[in-house]
Design a protein around this motif. Structure first.
Motif, short mmCIF file in Angstrom:
data_model
loop_
_atom_site.label_atom_id
_atom_site.label_comp_id
_atom_site.label_asym_id
_atom_site.label_seq_id
_atom_site.Cartn_x
_atom_site.Cartn_y
_atom_site.Cartn_z
N ARG A 92 0.84 -1.20 0.00
CA ARG A 92 0.00 0.00 0.00
C ARG A 92 0.87 1.25 0.00
O ARG A 92 1.96 1.24 0.57
CB ARG A 92 -0.90 0.01 1.23
N ASP A 121 -4.83 6.02 -5.12
CA ASP A 121 -4.28 4.93 -5.93
C ASP A 121 -5.23 3.75 -5.80
O ASP A 121 -5.18 3.00 -4.82
CB ASP A 121 -2.88 4.57 -5.43
N ALA A 122 -6.12 3.61 -6.78
CA ALA A 122 -7.15 2.57 -6.72
C ALA A 122 -6.60 1.17 -6.97
O ALA A 122 -7.29 0.19 -6.75
CB ALA A 122 -8.25 2.89 -7.74
N ASN A 142 -3.06 0.09 -5.87
CA ASN A 142 -2.26 -0.31 -4.71
C ASN A 142 -2.90 0.06 -3.38
O ASN A 142 -2.55 -0.48 -2.34
CB ASN A 142 -0.86 0.33 -4.79
N GLN A 143 -3.82 1.02 -3.41
CA GLN A 143 -4.52 1.52 -2.23
C GLN A 143 -3.54 2.22 -1.27
O GLN A 143 -2.40 2.50 -1.65
CB GLN A 143 -5.33 0.42 -1.56
N HIS A 144 -3.95 2.51 -0.05
CA HIS A 144 -3.15 3.35 0.85
C HIS A 144 -3.10 2.80 2.27
O HIS A 144 -3.94 1.98 2.67
CB HIS A 144 -3.74 4.77 0.90
N THR A 182 -12.93 3.89 1.74
CA THR A 182 -13.11 2.85 2.74
C THR A 182 -11.97 2.89 3.74
O THR A 182 -10.80 2.84 3.37
CB THR A 182 -13.15 1.45 2.07
N GLY A 215 -10.37 0.73 6.47
CA GLY A 215 -10.37 -0.68 6.85
C GLY A 215 -10.31 -0.87 8.35
O GLY A 215 -9.64 -0.12 9.06
N ASP A 273 -15.83 -2.75 7.64
CA ASP A 273 -15.09 -1.54 7.30
C ASP A 273 -16.04 -0.35 7.31
O ASP A 273 -17.25 -0.50 7.18
CB ASP A 273 -14.46 -1.67 5.91
N PRO A 278 -5.72 0.77 6.82
CA PRO A 278 -5.86 0.49 5.39
C PRO A 278 -6.95 1.39 4.81
O PRO A 278 -8.06 1.44 5.34
CB PRO A 278 -6.29 -0.98 5.34
N ASP A 319 -8.89 2.36 1.24
CA ASP A 319 -9.16 2.02 -0.15
C ASP A 319 -9.92 3.16 -0.80
O ASP A 319 -10.83 3.73 -0.18
CB ASP A 319 -9.98 0.74 -0.26
N VAL A 320 -9.53 3.50 -2.01
CA VAL A 320 -10.16 4.60 -2.75
C VAL A 320 -10.70 4.07 -4.07
O VAL A 320 -10.20 3.09 -4.61
CB VAL A 320 -9.16 5.75 -3.00
#
Length: 108
Positions: free
Chosen positions: A3, A25-26, A28-30, A53, A55, A67, A93, A95-96
């Protein structure tokens, strides 16, 4: 791939300029380093609402905790804080849905 870590800017009584936004970053996510006082600001630069989202990587009684999913309206900014490390962990975590979500983090 791991991430993408969102950089955290430390606030001070002297004031700080807004840091450069991190593009969502859709793929690898963050991950957001989190002390429980960390503040996340998310700006939606798209013409449509987009989901973010947060996590919750814990279980209670052997069951996963849902989540937190937030819809951010088109052109709007939302600020998140008080992310309990007991619920979200010390690295949240995130997620975008799109690179049009712009992320900035602060630590008091």
């Amino acid at each position: 791939m791991p991430r993408v870590t969102i950089p955290v800017t430390t606030l001070s009584d002297a004031g700080v300029a807004d840091p450069t936004e991190t593009d969502g970053d859709a793929v690898n996510q963050h991950a957001l380093p989190n002390t429980g006082k960390t503040i996340l600001r998310v700006r939606n630069n798209d013409a449509s609402a987009l989901d973010l989202t947060l996590g919750t990587p814990i279980t209670v009684g052997g069951k996963a905790v849902d989540d937190t999913v937030v819809s951010i309206p088109a052109g709007a900014t939302r600020t998140f804080g008080s992310l309990s490390p007991a619920l979200y962990g010390t690295s949240v975590p995130i997620d975008v849905a799109s690179a049009e979500l712009k992320l900035i983090a602060f630590e008091p």
